[in-house]
Design a protein around this motif. Sequence first.
Motif, PDB file in Angstrom:
ATOM      1  N   ALA A  43      57.248  38.248  46.970  1.00  0.00           N
ATOM      2  CA  ALA A  43      56.152  38.851  47.738  1.00  0.00           C
ATOM      3  C   ALA A  43      54.803  38.166  47.498  1.00  0.00           C
ATOM      4  O   ALA A  43      53.834  38.806  47.101  1.00  0.00           O
ATOM      5  CB  ALA A  43      56.050  40.342  47.412  1.00  0.00           C
ATOM      6  N   PRO A  44      54.711  36.852  47.751  1.00  0.00           N
ATOM      7  CA  PRO A  44      53.432  36.173  47.497  1.00  0.00           C
ATOM      8  C   PRO A  44      52.295  36.684  48.380  1.00  0.00           C
ATOM      9  O   PRO A  44      51.143  36.733  47.941  1.00  0.00           O
ATOM     10  CB  PRO A  44      53.753  34.706  47.803  1.00  0.00           C
ATOM     11  N   LEU A  45      52.615  37.076  49.621  1.00  0.00           N
ATOM     12  CA  LEU A  45      51.564  37.599  50.499  1.00  0.00           C
ATOM     13  C   LEU A  45      51.022  38.926  49.967  1.00  0.00           C
ATOM     14  O   LEU A  45      49.806  39.163  49.960  1.00  0.00           O
ATOM     15  CB  LEU A  45      52.096  37.779  51.921  1.00  0.00           C
ATOM     16  N   LEU A  46      51.937  39.789  49.498  1.00  0.00           N
ATOM     17  CA  LEU A  46      51.528  41.072  48.934  1.00  0.00           C
ATOM     18  C   LEU A  46      50.582  40.876  47.760  1.00  0.00           C
ATOM     19  O   LEU A  46      49.500  41.479  47.699  1.00  0.00           O
ATOM     20  CB  LEU A  46      52.772  41.849  48.483  1.00  0.00           C
ATOM     21  N   TRP A  47      50.962  40.008  46.830  1.00  0.00           N
ATOM     22  CA  TRP A  47      50.132  39.797  45.643  1.00  0.00           C
ATOM     23  C   TRP A  47      48.867  39.028  45.983  1.00  0.00           C
ATOM     24  O   TRP A  47      47.824  39.223  45.346  1.00  0.00           O
ATOM     25  CB  TRP A  47      50.942  39.067  44.565  1.00  0.00           C
ATOM     26  N   GLY A  48      48.938  38.163  46.995  1.00  0.00           N
ATOM     27  CA  GLY A  48      47.734  37.467  47.431  1.00  0.00           C
ATOM     28  C   GLY A  48      46.701  38.421  47.998  1.00  0.00           C
ATOM     29  O   GLY A  48      45.506  38.328  47.679  1.00  0.00           O
ATOM     30  N   VAL A  49      47.154  39.367  48.824  1.00  0.00           N
ATOM     31  CA  VAL A  49      46.234  40.369  49.369  1.00  0.00           C
ATOM     32  C   VAL A  49      45.711  41.266  48.259  1.00  0.00           C
ATOM     33  O   VAL A  49      44.523  41.638  48.237  1.00  0.00           O
ATOM     34  CB  VAL A  49      46.925  41.196  50.472  1.00  0.00           C
ATOM     35  N   ALA A  50      46.595  41.645  47.318  1.00  0.00           N
ATOM     36  CA  ALA A  50      46.162  42.472  46.194  1.00  0.00           C
ATOM     37  C   ALA A  50      45.081  41.755  45.380  1.00  0.00           C
ATOM     38  O   ALA A  50      44.078  42.369  44.972  1.00  0.00           O
ATOM     39  CB  ALA A  50      47.353  42.822  45.301  1.00  0.00           C
ATOM     40  N   MET A  51      45.253  40.460  45.153  1.00  0.00           N
ATOM     41  CA  MET A  51      44.237  39.691  44.420  1.00  0.00           C
ATOM     42  C   MET A  51      42.947  39.573  45.226  1.00  0.00           C
ATOM     43  O   MET A  51      41.853  39.559  44.660  1.00  0.00           O
ATOM     44  CB  MET A  51      44.789  38.309  44.049  1.00  0.00           C
ATOM     45  N   THR A  52      43.075  39.488  46.550  1.00  0.00           N
ATOM     46  CA  THR A  52      41.878  39.452  47.395  1.00  0.00           C
ATOM     47  C   THR A  52      41.073  40.734  47.229  1.00  0.00           C
ATOM     48  O   THR A  52      39.844  40.695  47.058  1.00  0.00           O
ATOM     49  CB  THR A  52      42.276  39.270  48.873  1.00  0.00           C
ATOM     50  N   LEU A  53      41.746  41.868  47.282  1.00  0.00           N
ATOM     51  CA  LEU A  53      41.053  43.155  47.142  1.00  0.00           C
ATOM     52  C   LEU A  53      40.454  43.317  45.746  1.00  0.00           C
ATOM     53  O   LEU A  53      39.303  43.741  45.591  1.00  0.00           O
ATOM     54  CB  LEU A  53      42.021  44.306  47.443  1.00  0.00           C
ATOM     55  N   LEU A  54      41.228  42.953  44.717  1.00  0.00           N
ATOM     56  CA  LEU A  54      40.741  43.105  43.345  1.00  0.00           C
ATOM     57  C   LEU A  54      39.627  42.118  43.032  1.00  0.00           C
ATOM     58  O   LEU A  54      38.803  42.367  42.148  1.00  0.00           O
ATOM     59  CB  LEU A  54      41.900  42.924  42.363  1.00  0.00           C
ATOM     60  N   SER A  55      39.575  41.002  43.769  1.00  0.00           N
ATOM     61  CA  SER A  55      38.513  40.017  43.552  1.00  0.00           C
ATOM     62  C   SER A  55      37.143  40.542  43.955  1.00  0.00           C
ATOM     63  O   SER A  55      36.126  39.929  43.620  1.00  0.00           O
ATOM     64  CB  SER A  55      38.817  38.726  44.319  1.00  0.00           C
ATOM     65  N   LEU A  56      37.108  41.648  44.684  1.00  0.00           N
ATOM     66  CA  LEU A  56      35.829  42.266  45.009  1.00  0.00           C
ATOM     67  C   LEU A  56      35.146  42.801  43.759  1.00  0.00           C
ATOM     68  O   LEU A  56      33.942  43.053  43.754  1.00  0.00           O
ATOM     69  CB  LEU A  56      36.026  43.400  46.027  1.00  0.00           C
ATOM     70  N   LEU A  57      35.941  42.999  42.685  1.00  0.00           N
ATOM     71  CA  LEU A  57      35.376  43.428  41.409  1.00  0.00           C
ATOM     72  C   LEU A  57      34.939  42.210  40.615  1.00  0.00           C
ATOM     73  O   LEU A  57      35.774  41.362  40.277  1.00  0.00           O
ATOM     74  CB  LEU A  57      36.418  44.210  40.588  1.00  0.00           C
ATOM     75  N   PRO A  58      33.664  42.079  40.304  1.00  0.00           N
ATOM     76  CA  PRO A  58      33.221  40.935  39.493  1.00  0.00           C
ATOM     77  C   PRO A  58      33.841  40.972  38.102  1.00  0.00           C
ATOM     78  O   PRO A  58      34.257  42.020  37.617  1.00  0.00           O
ATOM     79  CB  PRO A  58      31.696  41.120  39.426  1.00  0.00           C
ATOM     80  N   ALA A  59      33.927  39.821  37.473  1.00  0.00           N
ATOM     81  CA  ALA A  59      34.348  39.652  36.078  1.00  0.00           C
ATOM     82  C   ALA A  59      35.864  39.726  35.905  1.00  0.00           C
ATOM     83  O   ALA A  59      36.461  38.839  35.297  1.00  0.00           O
ATOM     84  CB  ALA A  59      33.665  40.661  35.166  1.00  0.00           C
ATOM     85  N   VAL A  60      36.538  40.781  36.388  1.00  0.00           N
ATOM     86  CA  VAL A  60      37.972  40.929  36.147  1.00  0.00           C
ATOM     87  C   VAL A  60      38.767  40.427  37.338  1.00  0.00           C
ATOM     88  O   VAL A  60      39.460  39.425  37.280  1.00  0.00           O
ATOM     89  CB  VAL A  60      38.324  42.388  35.796  1.00  0.00           C
ATOM     90  N   GLY A  61      38.666  41.123  38.449  1.00  0.00           N
ATOM     91  CA  GLY A  61      39.215  40.677  39.713  1.00  0.00           C
ATOM     92  C   GLY A  61      40.682  40.320  39.711  1.00  0.00           C
ATOM     93  O   GLY A  61      41.538  41.087  39.259  1.00  0.00           O
ATOM     94  N   ALA A  62      40.987  39.119  40.198  1.00  0.00           N
ATOM     95  CA  ALA A  62      42.366  38.690  40.424  1.00  0.00           C
ATOM     96  C   ALA A  62      43.176  38.585  39.140  1.00  0.00           C
ATOM     97  O   ALA A  62      44.409  38.603  39.184  1.00  0.00           O
ATOM     98  CB  ALA A  62      42.375  37.348  41.154  1.00  0.00           C
ATOM     99  N   ALA A  63      42.512  38.461  37.984  1.00  0.00           N
ATOM    100  CA  ALA A  63      43.247  38.352  36.713  1.00  0.00           C
ATOM    101  C   ALA A  63      44.097  39.580  36.436  1.00  0.00           C
ATOM    102  O   ALA A  63      45.065  39.508  35.669  1.00  0.00           O
ATOM    103  CB  ALA A  63      42.263  38.129  35.566  1.00  0.00           C
ATOM    104  N   ILE A  64      43.768  40.723  37.050  1.00  0.00           N
ATOM    105  CA  ILE A  64      44.573  41.936  36.883  1.00  0.00           C
ATOM    106  C   ILE A  64      45.990  41.701  37.390  1.00  0.00           C
ATOM    107  O   ILE A  64      46.948  42.339  36.933  1.00  0.00           O
ATOM    108  CB  ILE A  64      43.914  43.118  37.630  1.00  0.00           C
TER     109      ILE A  64
END
Length: 367
Positions: A234-255
């Motif tokens: 599910a690379p698209l799923l996780w890519g979109v999830a990282m896009t949304l989480l990247s809105l958070l500064p500092a942590v973001g996609a690393a989650i």
Amino acid sequence: MQEKMEQRAFVVALLLVSVAFALLLEPFFTPIFWACAITVIFFPVYRLLMQRFPHWPNLMALLTLVLCVVLVVIPVLVVVTSFVDEAASLLQKAQSGQIDLSKQVEQVRSAFPGISALIERLGMDFEQFKERILSGLMNAGSFIAKNAIALGQNTMNFFLMLGLMLYLTFFLIRDGHWLVELLIRALPLGDERERLLLDKFAEVTRATIKGNLVVAITQGTLGGLIFWVLGLPAPLLWGVAMTLLSLLPAVGAAIIWFPAALFLYATGDVVKASILMAFGVGVISLVDNVLRPILVGRDTKLPDYLVLFSTVGGLMMFGISGFAIGPLLAALFMAFWQIFMREFMGSDSLDDNGPAEAGEDPLPDTE
């Protein structure tokens, strides 16, 4: 005396009518805000078109709106639809047993024995922890599936709000300059202050939305791409999830990518894990550390810590729109206090970024 009483009564009536009208529009707050934000971002395009074709304002506004739909609205709808489909498919595989989550959690435990000791120090045995993890993952999947169903059931409402947003955007693009001048004449804050605050609104909105979206889309695209290259599900799923989480500064996609790398280490895929970890630290995180201060912090003239807290607070209070509303409120808060300090306290010791240099005015010259 009679005239003063009439003026006060009129002001009270004006405030009551304004509050009632604001409550009337409250259900449409999100489309109104995004119509204003899109207008701020795309208005330079309209202005450029009007320089070439000054006698066709309606057509140029419509052309600008079509450009917005093609560049923003349609791609967002396509990505959201694909995200929901992949999430539902992944949930179905987990529920049917094609993906054994319990076995994978045990693999992580075997690879990192210290996890059990750490969990025991927190007053919980590993089995309880595993149950909570599995329950949380299933609940998250169910939440996405339920919201997908709800989205399908509320399709009419969604497209109604989208239509209202685009309809309002057309008029804001076409009549934006006139509306700004009308607002300046109507507000009793002083024309110079009002222009400063409206300029701040436009500046922060452009910087926050364009900057955060560029960073988020870049990180999400890179994250989804490396997941696809490594053959992860599910690379698209996780890519979109990282896009949304990247809105958070500092942590973001690393989650997303950091636990995924640890899981690959745990399951014996050391090469893939090392590639993902190196790519996450050296590329994905670098995008956040380099682009965000350039595109967001510098243009909003807000300290990084204030951008972080206002973004998180905005997301908690306003949902997904909060990533833009939070920093905007923070910038307006700073602007109001700076005006107060300069005009009422005679102080110019602070600017937007910290202690000012000697003799430096904390507010830009509006003349």
